[in-house]
Design a protein around this motif. Structure first.
Motif, PDB file in Angstrom:
ATOM      1  N   TYR A   1      52.612  63.388  50.955  1.00 60.69           N
ATOM      2  CA  TYR A   1      52.170  64.783  50.918  1.00 60.69           C
ATOM      3  C   TYR A   1      52.701  65.586  52.099  1.00 60.69           C
ATOM      4  CZ  TYR A   1      49.012  63.035  47.360  1.00 60.69           C
ATOM      5  OH  TYR A   1      48.506  62.456  46.222  1.00 60.69           O
ATOM      6  N   GLU A   2      52.930  66.887  51.840  1.00 53.64           N
ATOM      7  CA  GLU A   2      53.379  67.792  52.885  1.00 53.64           C
ATOM      8  C   GLU A   2      52.221  68.093  53.841  1.00 53.64           C
ATOM      9  OE1 GLU A   2      56.493  68.695  53.110  1.00 53.64           O
ATOM     10  OE2 GLU A   2      57.142  67.868  51.184  1.00 53.64           O
ATOM     11  N   LEU A   3      52.567  68.669  54.992  1.00 52.20           N
ATOM     12  CA  LEU A   3      51.567  68.922  56.036  1.00 52.20           C
ATOM     13  C   LEU A   3      50.348  69.693  55.534  1.00 52.20           C
ATOM     14  CD1 LEU A   3      52.271  69.761  59.721  1.00 52.20           C
ATOM     15  CD2 LEU A   3      50.541  71.024  58.471  1.00 52.20           C
ATOM     16  N   PRO A   4      50.492  70.779  54.777  1.00 47.59           N
ATOM     17  CA  PRO A   4      49.292  71.504  54.327  1.00 47.59           C
ATOM     18  C   PRO A   4      48.351  70.633  53.489  1.00 47.59           C
ATOM     19  CG  PRO A   4      51.234  72.865  54.049  1.00 47.59           C
ATOM     20  CD  PRO A   4      51.725  71.491  54.377  1.00 47.59           C
TER      21      PRO A   4
ATOM     22  N   PRO B   1      56.450  65.640  61.434  1.00 46.34           N
ATOM     23  CA  PRO B   1      56.478  65.416  62.881  1.00 46.34           C
ATOM     24  C   PRO B   1      55.053  65.337  63.437  1.00 46.34           C
ATOM     25  CG  PRO B   1      58.003  67.153  62.254  1.00 46.34           C
ATOM     26  CD  PRO B   1      57.154  66.875  61.052  1.00 46.34           C
ATOM     27  N   PRO B   2      54.702  64.272  64.144  1.00 42.24           N
ATOM     28  CA  PRO B   2      53.342  64.140  64.677  1.00 42.24           C
ATOM     29  C   PRO B   2      52.891  65.328  65.517  1.00 42.24           C
ATOM     30  CG  PRO B   2      54.511  62.062  64.864  1.00 42.24           C
ATOM     31  CD  PRO B   2      55.525  63.073  64.425  1.00 42.24           C
TER      32      PRO B   2
ATOM     33  N   LYS C   1      49.309  70.016  66.146  1.00 39.26           N
ATOM     34  CA  LYS C   1      49.144  71.457  66.354  1.00 39.26           C
ATOM     35  C   LYS C   1      48.365  72.072  65.196  1.00 39.26           C
ATOM     36  CE  LYS C   1      51.805  75.658  67.312  1.00 39.26           C
ATOM     37  NZ  LYS C   1      53.172  76.224  67.520  1.00 39.26           N
ATOM     38  N   ALA C   2      48.672  71.637  63.965  1.00 45.37           N
ATOM     39  CA  ALA C   2      47.967  72.155  62.793  1.00 45.37           C
ATOM     40  C   ALA C   2      46.509  71.722  62.793  1.00 45.37           C
ATOM     41  CB  ALA C   2      48.662  71.677  61.520  1.00 45.37           C
ATOM     42  N   ILE C   3      46.256  70.487  63.220  1.00 46.23           N
ATOM     43  CA  ILE C   3      44.878  69.992  63.301  1.00 46.23           C
ATOM     44  C   ILE C   3      44.077  70.837  64.296  1.00 46.23           C
ATOM     45  CG2 ILE C   3      43.464  68.061  64.138  1.00 46.23           C
ATOM     46  CD1 ILE C   3      45.618  66.188  62.916  1.00 46.23           C
TER      47      ILE C   3
ATOM     48  N   THR D   1      38.925  65.054  68.034  1.00 46.53           N
ATOM     49  CA  THR D   1      39.946  65.017  69.075  1.00 46.53           C
ATOM     50  C   THR D   1      40.917  63.879  68.792  1.00 46.53           C
ATOM     51  OG1 THR D   1      40.295  64.935  71.476  1.00 46.53           O
ATOM     52  CG2 THR D   1      38.625  63.473  70.574  1.00 46.53           C
ATOM     53  N   PRO D   2      42.205  64.036  69.085  1.00 46.72           N
ATOM     54  CA  PRO D   2      43.171  62.968  68.829  1.00 46.72           C
ATOM     55  C   PRO D   2      42.857  61.722  69.631  1.00 46.72           C
ATOM     56  CG  PRO D   2      44.291  65.055  69.161  1.00 46.72           C
ATOM     57  CD  PRO D   2      42.857  65.272  69.556  1.00 46.72           C
ATOM     58  N   GLY D   3      43.016  60.575  68.985  1.00 45.70           N
ATOM     59  CA  GLY D   3      42.786  59.289  69.632  1.00 45.70           C
ATOM     60  C   GLY D   3      44.057  58.470  69.663  1.00 45.70           C
ATOM     61  N   ARG D   4      43.944  57.230  69.252  1.00 44.61           N
ATOM     62  CA  ARG D   4      45.066  56.303  69.331  1.00 44.61           C
ATOM     63  C   ARG D   4      46.192  56.699  68.378  1.00 44.61           C
ATOM     64  NH1 ARG D   4      45.220  49.889  67.576  1.00 44.61           N
ATOM     65  NH2 ARG D   4      46.997  49.308  68.854  1.00 44.61           N
TER      66      ARG D   4
END
Length: 243
Positions: A149-152, A203-204, A209-211, A221-224
């Motif tokens: 799936y795409e980012l959106p 791209p991560p 950024k989108a999250i 919040t981003p983790g591992r």
């Protein structure tokens, strides 16, 4: 079989994936996720998936007693079984009824259809991974089920799970370049003449950024993060932890 081009809707891709995994490649995936001897290319994919599953389980922890876990896109159930063995009550859903049948065949941990899983048990069902039961779930896991799936659409799925989560969402994306898509189009992974579903490299940094800009995900919040690369298998683990 012609699969949707990138940019098509989530529903269209979901339906194409259901057709692919339920009919076109069911036997290939039965073999790939078993102990059967497979080609060298498929063996690298199997090894990569094993490595990623181990990484996800390490992220969740050795003791999942008391945890409610949603395995979104469970495939043939290997991760669901491993989580149940660690004490989790697992709800496992996949778009392909055939994959669910295989998963049920492979474990005695499955509860009857429609029943709720208890600790060390798995409730398997076929359906849309983003429309799973309300929970609440301690963890949601999506191993290689968002890579098409795409980012959106990924943001939409994460946002659908977010209200049901009390602990974390652990998922994988395809982190590569267009070359990664070309590798999967070669056709070596599945029987000659069958095409694997196209992946959508994301791209991560762009995803993070989108999250951060998504209100539904403001409490996470981003983790591992960890990347696994084994031949044709390239996938990146990402974790979102509830604050």
């Amino acid at each position: 079989m012609t699969l949707p081009d990138p940019g098509k809707s989530y529903a269209q891709k979901r339906d194409a994936l259901e057709h692919y995994f339920d009919r076109t490649a069911a036997d290939a995936w039965r073999a790939l996720t078993s102990d059967e001897k497979v080609s060298k290319i498929r063996a690298t994919v199997r090894a990569g998936r094993d490595d990623m599953r181990a990484a996800i389980l390490a992220t969740l922890g050795d003791d999942l007693s008391g945890a409610q876990l949603l395995d979104a896109g469970c495939g043939t159930g290997a991760l669901a079984v491993a989580a149940a063995e660690r004490g989790a009550a697992v709800t496992a859903i996949d778009v392909s009824p055939t994959m669910i049948e295989i998963a049920r065949e492979r474990t005695a941990m499955a509860v009857p259809a429609g029943a709720t899983a208890g600790p060390g048990e798995i409730a398997f069902s076929a359906g849309d991974m983003s429309a799973a039961p309300d929970g609440p779930f301690t963890h949601v896991v999506a191993m290689d089920s968002l890579i098409h799936y795409e980012l959106p659409d990924i943001i939409e799925a994460l946002s659908a799970w977010a209200p049901r989560v009390t602990g974390s969402i652990v998922f994988t994306i395809a982190p590569g370049t267009p070359m990664l898509m070309a590798m999967h189009a070669v056709g070596g992974l599945f029987p000659r003449g069958d095409r694997a579903p196209a992946i959508a490299p994301v791209p991560p940094a762009r995803l993070l950024k989108a999250i951060a800009a998504t209100p539904a995900l403001k409490d996470f919040t981003p983790g591992r993060t960890l990347r696994v690369s084994r031949g044709f298998y390239k996938s990146q683990l990402m974790e979102l932890v509830k604050r």
